[in-house]
Design an enzyme around this catalytic site. Sequence first.
Site, PDB file in Angstrom:
ATOM      1  N   ASN A 164       0.828  -1.196   0.000  1.00  0.00           N
ATOM      2  CA  ASN A 164       0.000   0.000   0.000  1.00  0.00           C
ATOM      3  C   ASN A 164       0.867   1.253   0.000  1.00  0.00           C
ATOM      4  O   ASN A 164       0.961   1.955  -0.998  1.00  0.00           O
ATOM      5  CB  ASN A 164      -0.952  -0.017   1.208  1.00  0.00           C
ATOM      6  CG  ASN A 164      -2.047   1.033   1.087  1.00  0.00           C
ATOM      7  OD1 ASN A 164      -1.951   1.947   0.278  1.00  0.00           O
ATOM      8  ND2 ASN A 164      -3.081   0.907   1.892  1.00  0.00           N
ATOM      9  N   ASP A 165       1.568   1.492   1.095  1.00  0.00           N
ATOM     10  CA  ASP A 165       2.345   2.723   1.203  1.00  0.00           C
ATOM     11  C   ASP A 165       3.448   2.809   0.150  1.00  0.00           C
ATOM     12  O   ASP A 165       3.786   3.887  -0.314  1.00  0.00           O
ATOM     13  CB  ASP A 165       2.962   2.824   2.596  1.00  0.00           C
ATOM     14  CG  ASP A 165       1.892   2.821   3.679  1.00  0.00           C
ATOM     15  OD1 ASP A 165       0.827   3.402   3.441  1.00  0.00           O
ATOM     16  OD2 ASP A 165       2.127   2.229   4.740  1.00  0.00           O
TER      17      ASP A 165
END
Lengths: 464, 113
Positions: free
Chosen positions: A390-391
């Site tokens: 995600n990040d």
Amino acid sequence: MSRGTLIDLLYLVAALTFILALKGLGSPKRARMGNVIAAAGMLLAVVATFFNRVDGHPLHHVLLILLGMAVGLVVAVPTARFVQMTAMPQLVAIFNGVGGGAACLVSLTEFIHIKSTKPATYVVLEVLLGVLIGTVSFSGSAIAFAKLQELMTGRPITYAGQQFINALVGLAALAVIVITLVTSSTALLWVLLVVAFVLGIAFVLPIGGADVPVLISLLNSFTGLAVAASGFTLGSNLLIVAGTLVGASGTLLTMLMSKAMGRSLPNILFSAFGSVVTAGTGAGAEQRSVRSGSPEDVAVMLGFASRVVFIPGYGLAVAQAQNVLRELAENLEKKGVEVFYAIHPVAGRMPGHMNVLLAEANVPYDDLIEMDEANSELTTADVAIVVGANDTVNPAATDDPASPIYGMPIIHADAAENVIFMKRSMRPGFAGIDNELLYNPKTTLVFGDAKDTLTKIVAAVKAS
Amino acid sequence: MTNVLLQYATVFVLSVFVGIEIISKVPSILHTPLMSGSNAIHGVILVGSMLILGAANTNAEEVLGFLAVILATLNVVGGFVVTDRMLEMFKPRTPRAKPGAKADADGAKGADS
């Protein structure tokens, strides 16, 4: 040659093996050998120590020593062997913490042993530093362990005046050290122990889960320094060399790691990263439209692709989906699709963690490409599949100067023709930041457990 | 006595430089094993713990020394075993960088899956 000289020589050999080991650990080919060499050196040093003399007599309590070692062995070997690979960062944290605790105990006990002889001021200082650094490493590692093991929230824990209170605790530790040096009061040693314990906890609480690996690396070098301090007190060159090697290389490694995350060390340690969810993730976030699709849709899309890039993250490992992912890659390759795995330097929980997790699932080493190469491959890729990451694919890192991850190098998944984003839910990632990529018109979201989804995609790809 | 201190300080300073020098070029995939490996190396505090317990005269020293031996053993044994487990994954594989070799490697992979 006297017994003492021989033992010192063996210690020198052990110190050499540690240097060679660290050198070897820097290259993929010699890394495993390096670790074995260090273990052999350690065994040599431990065996030699049984024949060493203290205060002019052979070691007392040999049985007790052996018993202690047996207890340690019985606990450590199964733990280290059988804990899930995904839990590795916690393991390193805990093994580091106990090392710090041991260093503190050694300094403390040596002080009790020699206090009647009125030790020189510098000896007292060495003891105090050993106790302080060792204890900070111990309690800090314990909190780091709790955060990674999710015994407590991975979010930074902050409160009003935190920096001020932490500074106060740090100053208190310094004050206790100075007063102890002046008055040479032993009672204050116990006060220092308590203050250092609190300091370790206070220091780690505001650090977010995503940054904990960097913190562990730092605490690792702390333990090294605590060991070196004990070495000064005991007059052991071996402890000084080994502890200092770890202290110095660990500090450098910590800086290399923070660089890989595009952040500075002070920023990681003091900014309570990820404590606030950025603007844009407010109440409106859930109403924003996203496009979602079924595993079958994905299989169709993949059927038309000629270049596919997988972008795996920690979520992949949590879902235990590495093997299914490899299976998908193999099926695609059979159909003539080119497949790569794009590995962000901090994918997983630590730098290099994802490589280990994928290697465990027999993903060929050559299919893994590092971030820079991945970003150039992605511009010509038809599909990028984000699984459990995600990040590391969040465009806010390049687009939004207000974002806490601004400046972190990312994998530009959106450079591909299509993006498939596998997610359990719309929840933000480890750093707690919303991801613009989810709302990108190129993106197709596939909700559900990564393993289930991938298994369905594999079945659909096989059938097509 | 200060001569001894100076000797230790010399060893310390030189070790700092060696420690920085030997890991200056480490690929990021090895950061984790390197951290874990150096974690095991500071387990050398086990030697210190043995000396402490071996010299213990009082009950307090015995208890603290015994605890130190246990903790240090955990550190050293756990450290080496975990590192070895991580590095097991770095065993050499059949190279498949060239497109010509690709078909063979795929065939081999098909067999073990």
